[in-house]
Motif scaffolding. Sequence first.
Motif, PDB file in Angstrom:
ATOM      1  N   GLU A  39       0.483  -3.062   0.789  1.00 44.75           N
ATOM      2  CA  GLU A  39      -0.493  -3.365   1.871  1.00 44.75           C
ATOM      3  C   GLU A  39      -0.594  -2.223   2.925  1.00 44.75           C
ATOM      4  O   GLU A  39      -1.836  -1.911   3.330  1.00 44.75           O
ATOM      5  CB  GLU A  39      -0.067  -4.593   2.621  1.00 44.75           C
ATOM      6  N   ALA A  40       0.503  -1.605   3.405  1.00 44.87           N
ATOM      7  CA  ALA A  40       0.362  -0.456   4.345  1.00 44.87           C
ATOM      8  C   ALA A  40      -0.493   0.747   4.056  1.00 44.87           C
ATOM      9  O   ALA A  40      -0.844   1.306   4.971  1.00 44.87           O
ATOM     10  CB  ALA A  40       1.701  -0.031   4.812  1.00 44.87           C
ATOM     11  N   LEU A  41      -0.623   0.868   2.682  1.00 43.74           N
ATOM     12  CA  LEU A  41      -1.555   1.939   2.359  1.00 43.74           C
ATOM     13  C   LEU A  41      -3.043   1.501   2.097  1.00 43.74           C
ATOM     14  O   LEU A  41      -3.791   2.361   1.840  1.00 43.74           O
ATOM     15  CB  LEU A  41      -0.997   2.439   0.983  1.00 43.74           C
ATOM     16  N   TYR A  42      -3.212   0.425   2.188  1.00 46.50           N
ATOM     17  CA  TYR A  42      -4.556  -0.074   1.767  1.00 46.50           C
ATOM     18  C   TYR A  42      -5.646   0.556   2.815  1.00 46.50           C
ATOM     19  O   TYR A  42      -5.620   0.357   4.076  1.00 46.50           O
ATOM     20  CB  TYR A  42      -4.924  -1.598   1.749  1.00 46.50           C
ATOM     21  N   PRO A  43      -6.551   1.077   2.308  1.00 45.24           N
ATOM     22  CA  PRO A  43      -7.802   1.693   3.232  1.00 45.24           C
ATOM     23  C   PRO A  43      -8.762   0.328   3.137  1.00 45.24           C
ATOM     24  O   PRO A  43      -8.525  -0.627   2.693  1.00 45.24           O
ATOM     25  CB  PRO A  43      -8.481   2.680   2.339  1.00 45.24           C
ATOM     26  N   VAL A  44     -10.046   0.560   4.146  1.00 41.94           N
ATOM     27  CA  VAL A  44     -10.795  -0.540   4.274  1.00 41.94           C
ATOM     28  C   VAL A  44     -12.164  -0.145   3.681  1.00 41.94           C
ATOM     29  O   VAL A  44     -12.374   0.857   3.771  1.00 41.94           O
ATOM     30  CB  VAL A  44     -10.698  -1.018   5.674  1.00 41.94           C
ATOM     31  N   TYR A  45     -13.011  -1.079   3.454  1.00 38.95           N
ATOM     32  CA  TYR A  45     -14.233  -1.052   3.197  1.00 38.95           C
ATOM     33  C   TYR A  45     -15.392  -1.314   4.317  1.00 38.95           C
ATOM     34  O   TYR A  45     -15.123  -2.040   5.123  1.00 38.95           O
ATOM     35  CB  TYR A  45     -14.734  -1.971   2.157  1.00 38.95           C
ATOM     36  N   ASP A  46     -16.332  -0.269   4.326  1.00 35.76           N
ATOM     37  CA  ASP A  46     -17.420  -0.324   5.348  1.00 35.76           C
ATOM     38  C   ASP A  46     -18.677   0.088   4.605  1.00 35.76           C
ATOM     39  O   ASP A  46     -18.882   1.094   4.020  1.00 35.76           O
ATOM     40  CB  ASP A  46     -16.910   1.015   6.301  1.00 35.76           C
ATOM     41  N   SER A  47     -19.563  -0.881   4.709  1.00 41.74           N
ATOM     42  CA  SER A  47     -20.911  -0.760   4.220  1.00 41.74           C
ATOM     43  C   SER A  47     -21.805   0.418   4.494  1.00 41.74           C
ATOM     44  O   SER A  47     -22.808   0.613   4.002  1.00 41.74           O
ATOM     45  CB  SER A  47     -21.638  -2.134   4.296  1.00 41.74           C
ATOM     46  N   GLN A  48     -21.400   0.711   5.844  1.00 46.43           N
ATOM     47  CA  GLN A  48     -22.110   1.918   6.516  1.00 46.43           C
ATOM     48  C   GLN A  48     -21.425   3.031   6.915  1.00 46.43           C
ATOM     49  O   GLN A  48     -21.578   3.636   7.856  1.00 46.43           O
ATOM     50  CB  GLN A  48     -22.920   1.334   7.655  1.00 46.43           C
TER      51      GLN A  48
END
Length: 211
Positions: A39-48
């Motif tokens: 989990e420490a490596l997960y990036p995140v999603y940004d719609s913009q």
Amino acid sequence: LLWLDANQISEDQGLAEGGQVTSWDDRSGNNYNVSADQEALYPVYDSQGLNGLPAVMFGMDNNADGLRLFSTTDDDFMEEDWTMVMVGEERGIADWADVIGNKTESKYDDGWFMRFSNQGKSEISAGGEYYGGSHYALPFQFIAVMRKRGDVVSLHLNGRFERSLTVKEGERITTENEIFLGLADKGNANSNRFHHGPISEVMFFNTALSA
């Protein structure tokens, strides 16, 4: 060979705004498993995230994020001709920001990477060779095209030729380490060299495309 497109993440994976990207679907049809094991490596999603369009955001908490692109059983093609195309933005960190690769120790060792310095200088490495390119003001939006034709590896940024290098006989681009997007340090969540910013698209071709 591989195609990652952030425009399809919400549609295909049902990911909410700010959600952790545990995997990124390969749209090439080759079904590569682009994911992370912790989990420490997960990036995140940004719609913009990039120019008002969807992107996967790496290193936004000033910690290393990364997704495994190719395992050591899937990366043999990199010893032959290939082309990588990536759309993203580097915002910089205190150290070198490794955007992609598998080289974990000295830049004189086997392996490869593409990265930017904290002053916006581009740099690539392949085998035991490395070259620095131009300096860019950060944040720097880029379309990067990295290509291997024969023993020559080159980098173009936004249509501009940066540098090329020649992989010497006996040197290798593949290693015992997997290839990661967002960092090059074998999926090390504690790495101090990681990409900081959005990536919206990544493509790999198992041929050297013309510039």
